[in-house]
Write an enzyme that holds these catalytic residues in place. Structure first.
Site, PDB file in Angstrom:
ATOM      1  N   GLU D  60      -6.654  -9.053  -5.231  1.00 26.41           N
ATOM      2  CA  GLU D  60      -7.166  -9.115  -6.460  1.00 26.41           C
ATOM      3  C   GLU D  60      -7.577 -10.337  -7.386  1.00 26.41           C
ATOM      4  O   GLU D  60      -8.411 -10.428  -8.114  1.00 26.41           O
ATOM      5  CB  GLU D  60      -6.595  -7.821  -7.478  1.00 26.41           C
ATOM      6  CG  GLU D  60      -7.051  -6.368  -6.725  1.00 26.41           C
ATOM      7  CD  GLU D  60      -5.980  -6.202  -5.645  1.00 26.41           C
ATOM      8  OE1 GLU D  60      -5.349  -6.997  -5.236  1.00 26.41           O
ATOM      9  OE2 GLU D  60      -6.559  -5.184  -4.860  1.00 26.41           O
ATOM     10  N   PHE D  86      -5.873  -0.986  -9.301  1.00 31.49           N
ATOM     11  CA  PHE D  86      -5.418  -2.313  -8.699  1.00 31.49           C
ATOM     12  C   PHE D  86      -5.755  -3.551  -9.622  1.00 31.49           C
ATOM     13  O   PHE D  86      -5.465  -4.641  -9.345  1.00 31.49           O
ATOM     14  CB  PHE D  86      -5.897  -2.376  -7.081  1.00 31.49           C
ATOM     15  CG  PHE D  86      -5.331  -1.214  -6.449  1.00 31.49           C
ATOM     16  CD1 PHE D  86      -3.741  -0.937  -6.552  1.00 31.49           C
ATOM     17  CD2 PHE D  86      -5.922  -0.458  -5.551  1.00 31.49           C
ATOM     18  CE1 PHE D  86      -3.289   0.158  -5.909  1.00 31.49           C
ATOM     19  CE2 PHE D  86      -5.340   0.495  -4.998  1.00 31.49           C
ATOM     20  CZ  PHE D  86      -4.251   0.798  -4.855  1.00 31.49           C
ATOM     21  N   HIS D 127      -3.587   6.247  -8.304  1.00 34.10           N
ATOM     22  CA  HIS D 127      -4.970   6.246  -7.708  1.00 34.10           C
ATOM     23  C   HIS D 127      -5.823   6.978  -9.054  1.00 34.10           C
ATOM     24  O   HIS D 127      -6.973   7.756  -8.537  1.00 34.10           O
ATOM     25  CB  HIS D 127      -5.222   6.725  -6.547  1.00 34.10           C
ATOM     26  CG  HIS D 127      -4.747   5.891  -5.284  1.00 34.10           C
ATOM     27  ND1 HIS D 127      -3.480   5.795  -5.067  1.00 34.10           N
ATOM     28  CD2 HIS D 127      -5.509   5.136  -4.481  1.00 34.10           C
ATOM     29  CE1 HIS D 127      -3.450   4.918  -3.821  1.00 34.10           C
ATOM     30  NE2 HIS D 127      -4.528   4.464  -3.693  1.00 34.10           N
TER      31      HIS D 127
HETATM   32  C1  TPP Z   1      -3.105  -4.360  -4.633  1.00 33.92           C
HETATM   33  C2  TPP Z   1      -3.727  -3.279  -3.802  1.00 33.92           C
HETATM   34  N1  TPP Z   1      -4.950  -3.601  -3.365  1.00 33.92           N
HETATM   35  C3  TPP Z   1      -5.751  -2.617  -2.690  1.00 33.92           C
HETATM   36  C4  TPP Z   1      -5.005  -1.377  -2.208  1.00 33.92           C
HETATM   37  C5  TPP Z   1      -6.049  -0.359  -1.388  1.00 33.92           C
HETATM   38  N2  TPP Z   1      -5.518  -0.228  -0.073  1.00 33.92           N
HETATM   39  C6  TPP Z   1      -4.598   0.558   0.148  1.00 33.92           C
HETATM   40  S1  TPP Z   1      -4.062   0.431   1.814  1.00 33.92           S
HETATM   41  C7  TPP Z   1      -5.132  -0.916   1.945  1.00 33.92           C
HETATM   42  C8  TPP Z   1      -5.243  -1.436   3.379  1.00 33.92           C
HETATM   43  C9  TPP Z   1      -3.775  -2.146   3.892  1.00 33.92           C
HETATM   44  O1  TPP Z   1      -3.944  -2.440   4.945  1.00 33.92           O
HETATM   45  P1  TPP Z   1      -2.542  -3.409   5.833  1.00 33.92           P
HETATM   46  O2  TPP Z   1      -1.731  -3.893   4.760  1.00 33.92           O
HETATM   47  O3  TPP Z   1      -3.048  -4.182   7.016  1.00 33.92           O
HETATM   48  O4  TPP Z   1      -1.720  -1.902   6.150  1.00 33.92           O
HETATM   49  P2  TPP Z   1      -2.220  -0.865   7.130  1.00 33.92           P
HETATM   50  O5  TPP Z   1      -2.908   0.116   6.515  1.00 33.92           O
HETATM   51  O6  TPP Z   1      -2.907  -1.236   8.238  1.00 33.92           O
HETATM   52  O7  TPP Z   1      -0.714  -0.144   7.885  1.00 33.92           O
HETATM   53  C10 TPP Z   1      -5.690  -1.409   1.076  1.00 33.92           C
HETATM   54  C11 TPP Z   1      -6.755  -2.332   0.818  1.00 33.92           C
HETATM   55  C12 TPP Z   1      -3.596  -1.288  -2.504  1.00 33.92           C
HETATM   56  N3  TPP Z   1      -3.214  -0.163  -1.921  1.00 33.92           N
HETATM   57  N4  TPP Z   1      -3.223  -2.229  -3.163  1.00 33.92           N
END
Ligand code: TPP
Ligand code: TPP
Ligand code: MG
Ligand code: MG
Lengths: 330, 326, 330, 326
Positions: D60, D86, D127
């Site tokens: 962010e 976020f 959220h």
């Molecule tokens: C700081 C932040 N930005 C955005 C999000 C929204 N978000 C939740 S899960 C996700 C993707 C996460 O990807 P990854 O770290 O690869 O984990 P995976 O879901 O693949 O296990 C996002 C963008 C968040 N939770 N926290």
């Protein structure tokens, strides 16, 4: 040396338990009973289970899993009924309906729930193991981070801090190919998450995240190093997210071939094959694991479904210590 | 018992807490070998060792995150922000982790995050801010800002012993101000969090304030005395939870209120206090709750600009005269 | 190939200008005329000057220097009088007295002032060069980051972003041994800042930050790569901070031997030696540079000291666009 | 002209702005191929290409930082927060860089940071937040929260064309709510930033609100009509700078005010509005400015808890009755 037969059957048990539990949550979801989102770990069970088994609860080890590390929560002693109750938002869920999915904590059992802002828990786990070390304990901490979440500032600050303080922390970096819809290749310009470790002078390993034994052994090495004062390790587990980011996401952005390819490498199927081929366990023993899992899940689901929703007024209170705290629905 | 500065009082409070409770430890940037940018922790490294006085990388999120984790394990971490302005870099950790933990998961986070706050020293836009309002809408945090050495020592101890996350603001204009030196008991005492202090009794008009502005209010009170306006000055000391009883009591007494703070006007604490006064003592009001605050700009650097920006005694006089005449 | 004589004398000129300007600010400080802190770059002049000279103003290149990169600001065209006026908080300073030291921006001259929270400008510079690329320009950006500041989350997010977007950005990581009182060894567990680059898949170089020619050449390579679409580079300049963090800091925490050692490697002295030894310039030419510098500084300081403080009421306004904007003291 | 949802209106506004001005571009997590977590930018990648619809890493601070830099170069970046919660992760970039740039260095930062806000969908503590108060004490930022499709389209355009950083809050409960669908002009129009809208004229009592709570207020108004209490409902639309004239006008008209918001109580916007009303229309008040807000806790997840947490029509009725009787 391979782990003992019992332990190997335990691996299978917890992977099956994870999958069975999530299958049931999927069902509940279809019935409209789940409150909020559902982020499942289909295809990644070996990473969560194998790594958590490297911890030693008697020494006070503590893990902080992501939502896709249900297996690690279960290994540490979280009960399926607790997880069901969380997803069903019942008053007797561990968070009393205040928070969702795996966002709950039990220091006695050695797990700390994550929060949604990604990366934060790496920083928090630093403090947990720093404190344990100050207290003269032998505690090792384990924390998970997704490929995408390694792009957060929180991850960076925390990994660097862990390194400088030489903390007894194992970071499991789960490279499951995607962060929501964003492939790892658009999240970073390195092929291996393990390369993130180089910025901190951390030792790292890359392991097949779908091979529960390999994950276990790698995690064991890292835990041993941490326990002996050798500091943190970053383990990259290469695995794949076999469902969309959450239940609402049909992951049409994932090439079908990639899914087909990884489907063949399902961690449970391949581990069962291994157990049979190496004659660690026979068909009936493997069946027995399934039966045990099914029985527990049936019981726990029934319990959770029988639980009432929280009382509205229990929304208040509990923000500050010493504050008048309503007796929450038990 | 010698008179000590506000800075020395905070130092003593921290020191005594570290002597008293081995779970108390410090972490922050340059707090060890260097003793902190303002030397609040000078000598601590020698006395308590590098395990309890931790020099960290420049990583506010890692600092506060580590504090949270350690607190969950029973420790009592005190994290220093080199300037409180940099608390913006760990806003997420404070508001989403520290503040919500008890409510979400039943785990309290007894940490203190302290640092030099406020303007008046020509520190410019990034070394002069008052950040309390950033955090006022997040349940789960507490905030404290002492204005006297006596309070500072008692409040830093209370903050450390408190079971929740406490942001502790130290006005850098007061740190070494010789005029506010005070004799402070050498031993242990605590000022309860959540309790305001009546700095001056008065019957005509109340000024509710905190931090360095307490002195602006007291100076204004002296001047107004000569005009026959008798000011009551309330020092909130705790900004969250603030002392509703004390606020309502002074409103009932004088019926006219000025809220004075150094933070900028729009979205500052004065709004919240005005709402509480409306809700709890509207019928006692004989005039509008009146704000005296900094103007709505970043904190400018050059002395004439900063002086214009900050609330001055003259501004309080003007507000008081007009309110008195209402 | 060595740069032309003129250019080499320019290097010397700007290093001398930097040092002379800072010497005078030191004097003003002793006279109590400087408002706020003073962070000088003594011993680091070669890094700032050598790197900025690799930029091409005609192509719209833009630099964002730290407070210790006064040399880079001057190379881009910031005037000593502007800098004096900033430190003296005059109304006709570039920030009209609203912000301090090198916190001022002129996009036309190609520099963007930093802000105090460390790391932020790396992220901002990403946007600058991203925009330039969208606009079809050939602009390259250059941004500086201290050893300590590479520990910030902002640096990490920005370096990763630059890499993924393959942005035309050169990151000059100034390893001057300390971040305030904290030695680099306690800020990170790597010996070379260049290793930070590995986490992002960025090419990196390590250069002697006290050798203006070496810095220049290294920066030239990185600028050329960026210009050709080859993406960002991280250059670690190894140098040393010869004064305390700011004027109030006597840096008693720095071992004397370290200072002695680095004093022998003073970037200006050694470059002058080089110019003589290599017969690029003779004593009188070198003297001439000094004279030019002294004359300019004397003029500019006199101007700045003659300027009035800002009018108090100019503190208001200018927060939002279109807002009533008082004509600021000119 | 078909009736469209609030989400579709924002989509249209963004789309038309990108067609109109090649300097407008989008960046954020999963906004390209996926079209955004809520599908606000679905189809944009195909139309405008990867250069103008940039999928970013989960960063962010890097996102908003890049937006700031691009804005300085004449672009008009629109950054999406996947959930507005976020935004806490780029608090420093917004408050210290974006907000202060014009004042400090004369360089405006015309960016929009938009994202799904608010509760009521059982998103739990991370959220569901309303973040406006985090930013209300930082001069230099603007904040907008539309409650109707018509306003949403006109306001997103105004935000993009505005020369300052605008935080644009999109209440996720309204995104696809069929009940608030509206016919919206296909062409270009702009709703000015800083102007409130009178959603319902009334003479007895004013409710000042914004976002999803506008509908809570309108429902309450319908119910109170039957009791003979005639509610005026003001939708602020812009939260910073909010419309002082409209606020003062309604206070002068009805003399009794409820401020209703979804953000938690202490430190919420209601405080600021109460202060302004005190300062500018005290003599018109026939009763205390009364707040109806969420309770002071994190946003709980389970439906009964969240319902208790959020302000309900019943809460407005109760407050209105008691204020009417004052
Ligand atoms: C700081 C932040 N930005 C955005 C999000 C929204 N978000 C939740 S899960 C996700 C993707 C996460 O990807 P990854 O770290 O690869 O984990 P995976 O879901 O693949 O296990 C996002 C963008 C968040 N939770 N926290
Ligand atoms: C986010 C943040 N935290 C803390 C500070 C306070 N601070 C200012 S300069 C500094 C040290 C910087 O060290 P380094 O990056 O190595 O740069 P150098 O001063 O050596 O050039 C610190 C801690 C800051 N400006 N920003
Ligand atoms: Mg992933
Ligand atoms: Mg340094």
């Amino acid at each position: 040396m391979e782990p003992a037969k019992n332990l190997q059957l335990d691996f299978l048990y917890f992977m099956r338990l994870t999958r069975g539990l999530e299958d049931r949550i999927d069902n509940l979801l279809k019935q409209g009973k789940v409150v909020g989102g559902f982020f499942r770990s289909l295809g990644q069970e070996a990473t969560a289970v194998g790594s958590a088994f490297a911890l030693d609860k008697k020494l006070g080890d503590i893990v902080s899993p992501l939502t896709r590390d249900l297996g690690a929560m279960l290994v540490m002693g979280a009960k399926p009924r607790e997880v069901f109750a969380q997803y069903l938002a019942r008053g007797s869920s561990p968070s009393h309906g205040r928070d969702q999915n795996l966002h709950f904590t039990d220091l006695d059992r050695g797990f700390i729930g994550t929060i949604s802002p990604l990366g934060a828990l790496v920083a928090v786990m630093n403090g947990v193991v720093l404190a344990a070390r100050m207290q003269g304990k032998k505690t090792v901490g384990m924390v998970y981070i997704g490929d995408g979440a390694t792009s957060t500032g929180a991850f960076h600050e925390a990994a660097n801090f862990a390194s400088v303080q030489n903390l007894p922390l194992v970071i499991i970096a789960e490279n499951n190919g995607y962060a929501y819809s964003t492939p790892t290749t658009r999240q970073m310009r390195i092929l291996n998450l393990a390369d993130r470790a180089k910025a901190y002078g951390l030792p790292s390993e890359i392991v097949d995240g779908n091979d529960v034994l390999a994950v276990y052994k790698s995690a064991q090495r890292a835990v041993a190093r941490a326990r002996e004062g050798g500091g943190p390790t970053l383990i990259e587990a290469k695995t794949f997210r076999m469902r969309g980011h959450a239940a609402h996401d049909n992951q049409s952005y994932v090439p079908k071939e990639l899914l087909d390819q990884w489907r063949k490498r399902d961690p449970i199927d391949s581990f069962e094959r291994f157990l049979r081929n190496e004659q660690v366990a026979d068909g009936s023993e493997i069946e027995e694991v399934k039966t045990k899992v099914e029985a527990l899940l049936a019981d726990d689901l029934a319990w959770a479904e029988s639980q009432p929703a929280p009382r509205p007024e229990d929304a208040a209170g509990g923000v500050y210590g010493g504050e008048f705290e309503r007796a929450l629905t038990s | 018992m010698a008179a000590i500065t506000l800075l020395e009082a905070i130092r003593q409070g921290l020191w005594e807490e570290m002597e008293r409770d081995k779970n108390v430890f410090l972490l922050g940037e340059d707090i060890g070998a260097y003793g902190g940018a303002f030397k609040v922790t000078e000598g601590f490294l020698n006395r308590f060792g590098a395990d309890r006085v931790i020099d960290t990388p420049i990583s506010e999120t890692a600092i506060v995150g580590a504090a949270c984790g350690a607190a969950m394990m029973g420790m009592r971490p005190v994290a220093e922000m080199q300037f409180i302005d940099f608390i913006s870099c760990c806003f997420d950790m404070l508001t989403n982790y520290a503040a919500k933990s008890r409510y979400r998961q039943g785990v309290g986070i007894p940490i203190v995050v302290r640092g030099p706050s406020g303007g008046g020293v020509h520190g410019g836009p990034f070394h002069s801010q008052n950040v309390e309002s950033f955090f006022l809408n997040t349940p789960g945090l507490k905030m404290v800002e002492p204005s006297t050495p006596y309070d500072a020592k008692g409040l830093i101890k209370a903050a450390i012993r408190d079971d929740d996350p406490v942001l502790f603001f130290e006005h850098k204009l007061l740190y070494r101000n010789p005029k506010i030196k005070q004799e402070v008991p050498a031993g242990d005492y605590v000022i309860p969090i959540g309790k305001a202090s009546v700095r001056r009794e008065g019957k005509d008009l109340s000024v509710i304030t905190y931090g360095a502005m307490v002195y602006t209010a007291l100076d204004a009170a002296d001047r107004l005395q000569q005009e026959g306006i008798d000011l009551e000055v309330i020092d909130l000391r705790t900004l969250q939870p603030f002392d509703r009883e004390a606020i309502v009591a002074t409103v009932k007494k004088t019926s006219k209120v000025i809220i004075l703070h150094e933070a900028t006007r729009t979205g500052g604490m004065a709004g919240e206090l005005t709402a509480v006064i409306n809700e709890e003592a509207f019928e006692y009001l004989d005039g509008p709750v009146t704000r005296v605050t900094s103007i709505d700009t970043p904190v400018p650097y050059a002395p004439p600009l900063e002086e214009y920006f900050l609330p001055q005694v003259e501004d309080v006089l003007k507000a008081a005269r007009s309110l008195a005449a209402y």
